[in-house]
Enzyme design. Structure first.
Site, PDB file in Angstrom:
ATOM      1  CB  THR A   7      -0.955   0.045   1.210  1.00  0.00           C
ATOM      2  OG1 THR A   7      -1.874   1.144   1.025  1.00  0.00           O
ATOM      3  CG2 THR A   7      -0.243   0.242   2.529  1.00  0.00           C
ATOM      4  CG  ASN A   9      -4.317   4.882   2.448  1.00  0.00           C
ATOM      5  OD1 ASN A   9      -4.066   5.288   3.581  1.00  0.00           O
ATOM      6  ND2 ASN A   9      -5.506   5.026   1.881  1.00  0.00           N
ATOM      7  CE  LYS A  10       3.319   9.343   3.777  1.00  0.00           C
ATOM      8  NZ  LYS A  10       3.419  10.652   3.199  1.00  0.00           N
ATOM      9  CG  ASP A  71      -9.235  -2.110  -4.088  1.00  0.00           C
ATOM     10  OD1 ASP A  71      -8.456  -1.145  -4.045  1.00  0.00           O
ATOM     11  OD2 ASP A  71     -10.317  -2.077  -4.683  1.00  0.00           O
ATOM     12  CG  PHE A 154      -7.583   6.930   5.715  1.00  0.00           C
ATOM     13  CD1 PHE A 154      -7.326   6.064   6.763  1.00  0.00           C
ATOM     14  CD2 PHE A 154      -8.040   6.386   4.513  1.00  0.00           C
ATOM     15  CE1 PHE A 154      -7.507   4.698   6.614  1.00  0.00           C
ATOM     16  CE2 PHE A 154      -8.212   5.024   4.353  1.00  0.00           C
ATOM     17  CZ  PHE A 154      -7.952   4.173   5.414  1.00  0.00           C
ATOM     18  CE1 TYR A 156     -16.157   9.044   0.161  1.00  0.00           C
ATOM     19  CE2 TYR A 156     -14.527   7.284   0.071  1.00  0.00           C
ATOM     20  CZ  TYR A 156     -15.285   8.259  -0.559  1.00  0.00           C
ATOM     21  OH  TYR A 156     -15.159   8.444  -1.923  1.00  0.00           O
ATOM     22  CG  HIS A 182     -13.327  -2.043   6.072  1.00  0.00           C
ATOM     23  ND1 HIS A 182     -13.371  -1.034   7.006  1.00  0.00           N
ATOM     24  CD2 HIS A 182     -12.682  -1.517   5.004  1.00  0.00           C
ATOM     25  CE1 HIS A 182     -12.796   0.049   6.512  1.00  0.00           C
ATOM     26  NE2 HIS A 182     -12.372  -0.229   5.300  1.00  0.00           N
ATOM     27  NE  ARG A 183      -7.276  -0.567   6.342  1.00  0.00           N
ATOM     28  CZ  ARG A 183      -8.281   0.147   5.814  1.00  0.00           C
ATOM     29  NH1 ARG A 183      -8.806  -0.194   4.674  1.00  0.00           N
ATOM     30  NH2 ARG A 183      -8.734   1.206   6.436  1.00  0.00           N
TER      31      ARG A 183
END
Ligand code: IMP
Length: 203
Positions: A7, A9-10, A71, A154, A156, A182-183
């Protein structure tokens, strides 16, 4: 063991670190640690397609290691499950999080949606050193708040209120997300599978 997270994404990487730093035998790296890494276009039609694209792009450079990529995105019932796989780019190819959130609230207002129900979906793909593919799917249900609240997280997070809560993820913060998101749910499935396969990593 070395675990590579595919990823850039930080926010996501911080969440992985918060959970995995509890395990001193797991050394965490990300694509930012690969100087010559170039991300591939995420042009898949599904979360699984895009998770595979991301994970394979790091696996191509780290064939002997565990590589994990995911994702994820937000599906809003009243918007026919949009923005979905387009979540990161909802307001345009280089949109900032705040622009995506503003577009979401505007679309919900224009469409005068009958329900504010929504869910985050996450598909996580892991390639093992033996090149097995492991897939983990997970969901967090909730609703979209009519206004932005909170400063943490981050994407939403400032408009997503998880089921059973009264505050947004951006108010609830990372401690909440690493338990319930979810993650986090997909990551825990991975940790459990790894514990079954290699109990010595966690002993
Ligand atoms: P990806 O990095 O291509 O998977 O993009 C996922 C996008 O979905 C992010 O840029 C966010 O807009 C959104 N998203 C995914 N997970 C979360 C989350 O935990 N909180 C808020 N937004 C999220």
């Amino acid at each position: 063991m070395d675990l590579w997270i595919a990823t850039g994404n930080k926010g996501k990487l911080e969440e992985y670190k918060l959970t995995l730093n509890k395990y001193p035998t797991v050394r965490l790296f990300s694509q930012a640690d690969l100087p010559s890494f170039t991300p591939r276009p995420e042009n898949g039609a599904t979360f699984l397609d895009n998770a595979r694209i991301k994970t394979k792009s790091v696996k191509a450079m780290k064939a002997a290691e565990y590589v994990l990529g995911e994702d994820s995105g937000l599906e809003v019932e009243g918007l026919n499950n949009l923005p979905g796989v387009h979540s990161a780019r909802y307001a345009g190819p280089h949109a900032r999080d705040s622009e995506n959130v503003a577009k979401l609230l505007k679309m919900m207002q224009i469409r005068n949606v009958a329900t504010r129900a929504a869910q985050f979906k996450c598909t996580t793909v892991v390639y093992t050193p033996e090149n097995e593919e492991w897939i983990f799917e997970s969901v967090m249900k909730g609703t979209i708040s009519p206004k932005v609240s909170g400063l943490m997280g981050f994407g939403y997070d400032p408009v997503f209120i998880p089921e059973g809560e009264t505050q947004t993820l951006a108010e609830l913060g990372p401690g909440y997300k690493i338990q319930k998101s979810h993650r986090a749910l997909a990551l825990n499935q991975f940790i459990n599978k790894l514990k079954e396969k290699n109990p010595e990593i966690f002993s």
